[in-house]
Design a protein around this motif. Structure first.
Motif, short mmCIF file in Angstrom:
data_model
loop_
_atom_site.label_atom_id
_atom_site.label_comp_id
_atom_site.label_asym_id
_atom_site.label_seq_id
_atom_site.Cartn_x
_atom_site.Cartn_y
_atom_site.Cartn_z
N GLU A 6 -16.16 -9.62 -1.15
CA GLU A 6 -14.91 -9.59 -0.37
C GLU A 6 -14.14 -10.88 -0.60
O GLU A 6 -12.91 -10.88 -0.67
CB GLU A 6 -15.24 -9.40 1.12
CG GLU A 6 -15.62 -7.95 1.46
CD GLU A 6 -15.59 -7.67 2.97
OE1 GLU A 6 -16.17 -6.65 3.37
OE2 GLU A 6 -14.98 -8.47 3.71
N GLU A 37 -6.07 -1.70 -6.68
CA GLU A 37 -7.05 -1.52 -5.60
C GLU A 37 -7.28 -0.03 -5.44
O GLU A 37 -6.32 0.76 -5.52
CB GLU A 37 -6.56 -2.13 -4.29
CG GLU A 37 -7.60 -2.04 -3.15
CD GLU A 37 -7.08 -2.54 -1.82
OE1 GLU A 37 -6.45 -1.74 -1.10
OE2 GLU A 37 -7.30 -3.72 -1.49
N TYR A 38 -8.53 0.34 -5.27
CA TYR A 38 -8.87 1.76 -5.16
C TYR A 38 -10.12 1.89 -4.28
O TYR A 38 -10.85 0.91 -4.07
CB TYR A 38 -9.12 2.35 -6.55
CG TYR A 38 -10.14 1.57 -7.34
CD1 TYR A 38 -9.75 0.43 -8.07
CD2 TYR A 38 -11.49 1.91 -7.33
CE1 TYR A 38 -10.69 -0.33 -8.76
CE2 TYR A 38 -12.42 1.16 -8.03
CZ TYR A 38 -12.01 0.04 -8.74
OH TYR A 38 -12.95 -0.73 -9.42
N GLU A 39 -10.31 3.08 -3.76
CA GLU A 39 -11.50 3.33 -2.94
C GLU A 39 -12.69 3.68 -3.84
O GLU A 39 -12.49 4.25 -4.92
CB GLU A 39 -11.24 4.53 -2.01
CG GLU A 39 -10.20 4.31 -0.95
CD GLU A 39 -10.08 5.54 -0.05
OE1 GLU A 39 -9.39 6.48 -0.44
OE2 GLU A 39 -10.72 5.54 1.01
N TRP A 97 -6.42 -10.80 -4.59
CA TRP A 97 -5.20 -10.43 -3.88
C TRP A 97 -4.28 -11.63 -3.71
O TRP A 97 -3.04 -11.50 -3.78
CB TRP A 97 -5.51 -9.82 -2.52
CG TRP A 97 -5.51 -8.33 -2.50
CD1 TRP A 97 -6.57 -7.50 -2.27
CD2 TRP A 97 -4.39 -7.47 -2.73
NE1 TRP A 97 -6.18 -6.19 -2.36
CE2 TRP A 97 -4.84 -6.14 -2.64
CE3 TRP A 97 -3.03 -7.69 -3.02
CZ2 TRP A 97 -4.00 -5.04 -2.81
CZ3 TRP A 97 -2.19 -6.61 -3.18
CH2 TRP A 97 -2.67 -5.30 -3.08
N LYS A 132 0.81 -1.22 0.00
CA LYS A 132 0.00 0.00 0.00
C LYS A 132 0.85 1.28 0.00
O LYS A 132 0.36 2.37 0.29
CB LYS A 132 -0.93 0.00 1.24
CG LYS A 132 -1.85 -1.24 1.34
CD LYS A 132 -2.97 -1.20 0.35
CE LYS A 132 -3.83 -2.46 0.34
NZ LYS A 132 -4.66 -2.68 1.53
N ALA A 192 -12.41 -10.53 -3.82
CA ALA A 192 -11.31 -9.57 -3.66
C ALA A 192 -10.11 -10.28 -3.04
O ALA A 192 -8.97 -10.12 -3.48
CB ALA A 192 -11.75 -8.39 -2.81
N PRO A 224 -13.05 -0.30 -0.42
CA PRO A 224 -12.00 -0.66 -1.38
C PRO A 224 -12.50 -1.67 -2.41
O PRO A 224 -13.27 -2.57 -2.08
CB PRO A 224 -10.90 -1.24 -0.51
CG PRO A 224 -11.52 -1.57 0.78
CD PRO A 224 -12.70 -0.68 0.96
N GLN A 225 -12.07 -1.47 -3.64
CA GLN A 225 -12.48 -2.35 -4.74
C GLN A 225 -11.19 -2.87 -5.41
O GLN A 225 -10.16 -2.17 -5.40
CB GLN A 225 -13.32 -1.57 -5.75
CG GLN A 225 -13.75 -2.35 -6.98
CD GLN A 225 -14.50 -3.62 -6.64
OE1 GLN A 225 -13.84 -4.64 -6.33
NE2 GLN A 225 -15.80 -3.56 -6.67
N VAL A 226 -11.22 -4.07 -5.96
CA VAL A 226 -10.04 -4.71 -6.54
C VAL A 226 -10.33 -5.14 -7.98
O VAL A 226 -11.40 -5.69 -8.25
CB VAL A 226 -9.61 -5.95 -5.73
CG1 VAL A 226 -8.31 -6.54 -6.29
CG2 VAL A 226 -9.43 -5.61 -4.26
#
Ligand code: S2G
Ligand code: ZN
Length: 461
Positions: free
Chosen positions: A312, A278-280, A319, A151, A315, A218-220
């Motif tokens: 999730e 990954e972003y908000e 990850w 991050k 996601a 957060p989105q991926v």
């Protein structure tokens, strides 16, 4: 039992002085595998006062101390090979204080990173420095190596969250640096000396860490990319359009190893490179902007395929494609390069490095991945099954020397986040000047005049 050991046993209860061969092996190494651990003993202090007593004892006995946290290091910084006493912080794992006004947690050095992250979540806050070894690494070791992780592009490095640190120096002096202040213009900021010092200037015993607001929804996304130039174009585009919290990349070889170890293929398309973004998503407009960004990237030919997490669970699966790389390669005892250049130099640097590795490693499998948004590339060279470890390490060391020449040309660093330790010590002078190294040696003499703190790491005193 040697007199030294006998005197050590007077300092701590016998159950906190370990000498069994299995303990010496376990505590005498980190995640590197080329250094045979051979400490004299392992000490498990439970208080700052016991750490101080250990330092004073070591000065008196002229015994070296190797500080030991989660031992997840990758450069041999926590390896004890020469009869040192390993000082493990694992018994110093209390959360000492939470301040809702300062938004800080004060913890003992042995607190596991994931425990600190969980403690922040329980307070509705967020400790944002994150990496795959979060379940084993300790905050003291994170500070000593100024750990970065996945991050950094949004939240920076461990030192950026260090509001205060308590350290025992090589003379047994306790320093409380900065005490959690936001502003403190009273001379040299010593806390930042200890961040990244790899246990050579003092033993970190407590830390006050700043916390922040959790990321908003957060989105991926994971996407397939045809080449590095497209990858960098996509990076610039996503960073311009979205509040990124991570921008990671990995190659098809990395993906293959993760899939072979249980990873879930993200889509049918195959490509030489993959990115995880990954972003908000604070609002609907941002979610739409993310889709528009993907469509723009696809129209430009930068993106071949992609998937956005719908849960999730998904996601976490995405990850895992990135965070599962280290574990999926572990059985091949890889030689790891962890290099960085300014983000603007990544394409040119990568081209030079790929040419170097293709020339020098024609028969080795080389796996690339990393934090491309920080200019930080990880290259794991996999040991051929038939090759002896020592021959492999020697061969990789030779090529690392050439890699340093490429890094010099691009103004980069031979160690982006894994530290120098033992592994990168031979190359320190290719990146730091003689004047800098001499100053670092003089600084070590100031904080550790008897040379007992992690001697031989970073540089030879
Ligand atoms: C990463 C972890 C260790 C490695 O995956 O970001 O820093 O190089 C590395 O496998
Ligand atoms: Zn990394």
């Amino acid at each position: 039992m040697s007199d030294v050991l006998a005197s050590l046993r007077h300092l701590l209860p016998s159950e906190r002085v370990l000498t069994e061969p299995s303990d010496l092996e376990h505590y005498g190494r980190d995640w590197t595998r080329q250094y045979p651990p051979a400490p004299l003993a392992v000490a498990l202090p439970e208080s700052v006062e016991e750490v101080q007593a250990l330092v004073r004892w070591a000065v008196e006995q002229n015994v070296a101390l190797v500080p030991s946290g989660g031992r997840t290091g990758l450069s041999g910084g926590a390896v004890a090979m020469h009869g040192e006493v390993v000082v493990s912080m694992q018994r110093m794992h209390r959360i000492l204080d939470f301040d809702p006004i300062d938004r800080t947690l004060t913890v003992e050095a042995g607190v596991i990173t994931e425990t600190l992250q969980q403690a922040a979540r329980e307070k509705g806050l967020y400790y944002p420095v994150d990496f795959g070894s979060r379940g084993s690494s300790q905050i003291g070791g994170n500070i000593a190596t100024n750990a970065g992780g996945i991050k950094v592009i949004r939240y920076g490095l461990t030192r950026d969250w260090l509001a205060g640190v308590k350290v025992v120096t090589g003379t047994g002096e306790v320093l409380e640096c900065n005490r959690g202040l936001v502003k403190n213009a009273t001379g040299y900021d010593l806390r930042h000396l200890f961040a990244g010092s790899e246990g050579t200037l003092g033993l970190i015993v407590e830390a006050t860490m700043r916390l922040t607001d959790p990321p908003r929804a957060p989105q991926v996304m994971v996407m397939a990319v045809p080449d590095m130039d497209s990858l960098m174009q996509a990076f610039a585009m996503f960073r311009a359009r979205l509040p990124l919290t991570a921008f990671e990349f990995f190659t098809d070889k990395a993906l293959a190893h993760v899939l072979a170890h249980g990873g879930k293929r993200p889509f049918d398309s195959e490509a030489p490179y993959y990115v995880l973004v990954e972003y908000e998503t604070p609002d609907e407009a941002t979610s739409e902007a993310a889709l528009a960004a993907f469509e723009h990237g696809a129209e430009q030919g930068w993106l071949i395929d992609g998937v956005m997490a719908q849960s999730e669970t998904q996601a976490a699966e995405l990850w895992h494609l990135r965070e599962g790389i280290t574990e999926s390669l572990a059985s091949r005892t890889p030689y790891k390069n962890d290099v960085s250049v300014r983000v603007s130099r990544v394409p040119a640097f990568l081209a030079d490095m790929q040419a170097l590795f293709a020339r020098e490693y024609p028969d080795f499998e080389v796996v690339w991945y990393g934090h491309i948004g920080d200019g930080n590339l990880h290259i794991s060279v996999l040991r051929p099954e038939a090759m002896a470890m020592q021959d492999f390490v020697t061969e990789c060391g030779r090529v690392t020397g050439m890699l340093c020449e490429v890094l010099q040309r691009h103004g980069g660093s031979i160690s982006a986040e894994h530290g120098v330790g033992l592994l990168k010590k031979p190359y320190l002078d290719t990146i730091r000047t003689p004047a800098e190294i001499e100053l670092m040696r003089q600084m070590k003499r100031v904080f550790d005049p008897h040379g007992i703190l992690n001697p031989g790491k970073l540089f030879d005193s």
